[in-house]
Design an enzyme around this catalytic site. Structure first.
Site, mmCIF file in Angstrom:
data_model
loop_
_atom_site.group_PDB
_atom_site.id
_atom_site.type_symbol
_atom_site.label_atom_id
_atom_site.label_comp_id
_atom_site.label_asym_id
_atom_site.label_seq_id
_atom_site.Cartn_x
_atom_site.Cartn_y
_atom_site.Cartn_z
ATOM 1 N N GLU A 192 -3.810 1.005 3.581
ATOM 2 C CA GLU A 192 -3.909 0.751 2.143
ATOM 3 C C GLU A 192 -4.112 -0.732 1.889
ATOM 4 O O GLU A 192 -3.651 -1.569 2.675
ATOM 5 C CB GLU A 192 -2.616 1.205 1.446
ATOM 6 C CG GLU A 192 -2.394 2.697 1.525
ATOM 7 C CD GLU A 192 -1.076 3.151 0.930
ATOM 8 O OE1 GLU A 192 -0.241 2.299 0.565
ATOM 9 O OE2 GLU A 192 -0.881 4.366 0.847
ATOM 10 N N CYS A 205 11.466 -1.944 3.734
ATOM 11 C CA CYS A 205 9.999 -1.905 3.639
ATOM 12 C C CYS A 205 9.457 -0.514 3.960
ATOM 13 O O CYS A 205 9.715 0.022 5.046
ATOM 14 C CB CYS A 205 9.421 -2.946 4.596
ATOM 15 S SG CYS A 205 7.628 -2.893 4.680
ATOM 16 N N CYS A 238 3.762 -0.534 10.958
ATOM 17 C CA CYS A 238 4.276 -1.822 11.424
ATOM 18 C C CYS A 238 5.408 -1.576 12.419
ATOM 19 O O CYS A 238 6.264 -0.719 12.178
ATOM 20 C CB CYS A 238 4.787 -2.640 10.238
ATOM 21 S SG CYS A 238 5.413 -4.266 10.731
ATOM 22 N N CYS A 244 11.520 -3.470 9.146
ATOM 23 C CA CYS A 244 12.494 -4.038 8.206
ATOM 24 C C CYS A 244 13.009 -2.901 7.315
ATOM 25 O O CYS A 244 12.217 -2.072 6.847
ATOM 26 C CB CYS A 244 11.850 -5.130 7.366
ATOM 27 S SG CYS A 244 11.152 -6.454 8.379
ATOM 28 N N CYS A 281 -4.642 -8.001 -1.513
ATOM 29 C CA CYS A 281 -3.560 -7.935 -0.523
ATOM 30 C C CYS A 281 -4.053 -7.027 0.599
ATOM 31 O O CYS A 281 -4.258 -5.833 0.381
ATOM 32 C CB CYS A 281 -2.310 -7.370 -1.203
ATOM 33 S SG CYS A 281 -0.938 -7.114 -0.092
ATOM 34 N N CYS A 337 4.996 -4.918 -3.860
ATOM 35 C CA CYS A 337 5.522 -5.446 -2.610
ATOM 36 C C CYS A 337 6.491 -4.475 -1.932
ATOM 37 O O CYS A 337 7.403 -3.961 -2.573
ATOM 38 C CB CYS A 337 6.236 -6.756 -2.917
ATOM 39 S SG CYS A 337 6.785 -7.565 -1.443
#
Ligand code: SF4
Length: 339
Positions: free
Chosen positions: A81, A109, A102, A106, A95, A327
């Site tokens: 995305e 996230c 990933c 974290c 962005c 975010c």
């Protein structure tokens, strides 16, 4: 991209200039629109070069129409995305993702929760930008800013990130100046030093999110164990001294986790007398995540403590929250390889 085709076909320089102008600046939608080339040459190009490395799946528009989150699929079936944010001041910021998923994980996230598929190639990074360039150019606008803040940690895919920055900066290609590029990282210190030592000078944003090692380890265990806070702050000192440039510290406020007055006081001590800007981000809830957002009152209290102690602060208005494009919200609807 074009390089191999140009070499094999012995293309003169001016043909490559024509290609770059139409492909990157005019943002053509297919090689059929490459009208500065002959039909025969275009047909040859179509046979040998993919127009895009990504398949477009869907654009999601925010209710105010200013933010577009786009889902793509890679040729080998992974979902990624990217987000376009159109600001009142005329900036059109993209962005980009540098990974599908990933590996850092974290805890706040949505991308981290989906696991890791693979690094993206530089072409896959550039094709995210070109998608939005094709939306903007017919409106006499263009992409003006790039933030490496989408899915993935840029310092763990450094080779492709660097190659993509080269294309972003190239005045004959996307022509976006390095001051309009931001790299956001959780703090892979050796890779960061290597990257800046090579002469790349984008803006730097560090995802800090905690004012001490103990809390950082709790919410960002992978990076915090590998490169503890002290090591990260030593890097910040080196960066400030070497470049005399400010670092933005991203701080997501999570209800009753890192949003208390004692956290604000500790953060102000950590950043005191540094070239620092704290970017406060209200946590964006997501069904995959266990945390809650701090109240507006708590956010105001946190910011006030920082300001009273001389720490420059901004509160980020999260664009695209209603489409999961804000975010920490990027995650694939289908995160697996669907081949
Ligand atoms: S915050 Fe960045 S590094 Fe951490 S899991 Fe999300 S994408 Fe990865």
């Amino acid at each position: 991209m074009l390089e191999q085709f140009a070499k094999q076909s012995n293309l003169p320089e001016y043909k490559i200039d024509q290609f770059n102008n139409q492909y990157y600046k005019q943002a053509i939608s297919s090689f059929d629109e490459l009208t500065t080339w002959s039909k025969d040459l275009r047909e040859l190009l179509k046979q040998q070069v993919d127009f895009s490395s990504l398949t477009h799946i869907k654009d999601h528009y925010s209710s105010d129409g200013k933010t577009i989150k786009t889902e793509f699929k890679t040729k080998d079936g992974f979902n990624i995305e990217a987000v376009l944010m159109q600001y009142k001041d005329g900036r059109n910021s993209v962005c980009v993702s540098c990974m599908s998923g990933c590996p850092v994980g974290c805890s706040f996230c949505a991308t981290g929760i989906m696991g890791f598929n693979r690094n993206l190639s530089y072409k896959e990074i550039i094709d995210q930008i070109l998608h939005f360039q094709r939306i903007l150019v017919p409106k006499n606008q263009r992409v003006t800013n790039i933030v490496y803040m989408g899915m993935g940690e840029p310092m763990l895919n450094i080779e492709n990130v660097e190659k993509s920055i080269d294309i972003v900066n190239d005045k004959d290609k996307l022509g976006i100046g390095i001051r309009h590029v931001t790299i956001s990282t959780v703090g892979y210190v050796p890779q960061l030093r290597g990257f800046f030592n090579k002469g790349y000078t984008p803006r730097l944003a560090i995802s800090l999110h905690a004012p001490n090692q103990k809390l950082r380890t709790k919410i960002m265990p992978t990076i915090s164990n590998l490169h503890p806070l002290e090591q990260l702050m030593n890097f910040s000192t080196w960066y400030e001294k070497t470049f005399n440039k400010r670092i933005t510290y991203e701080y997501i406020l999570i209800k009753e986790v890192n949003d208390q007055p004692e956290h604000a006081i500790e953060l102000s001590k950590l950043l005191f007398k540094r070239l620092a800007l704290v970017n406060i981000i209200k946590f964006n809830p997501s069904k995959e995540l266990k945390y809650k957002a701090s109240s507006n009152k708590t956010v105001e209290r946190f910011v006030k403590i920082l300001n009273n102690r001389g720490i420059k602060t901004t509160i980020r208005y999260s664009m695209g929250k209603d489409i999961g494009g804000a975010c920490g919200q990027l995650h694939s609807i289908n995160s697996g390889n669907t081949k």
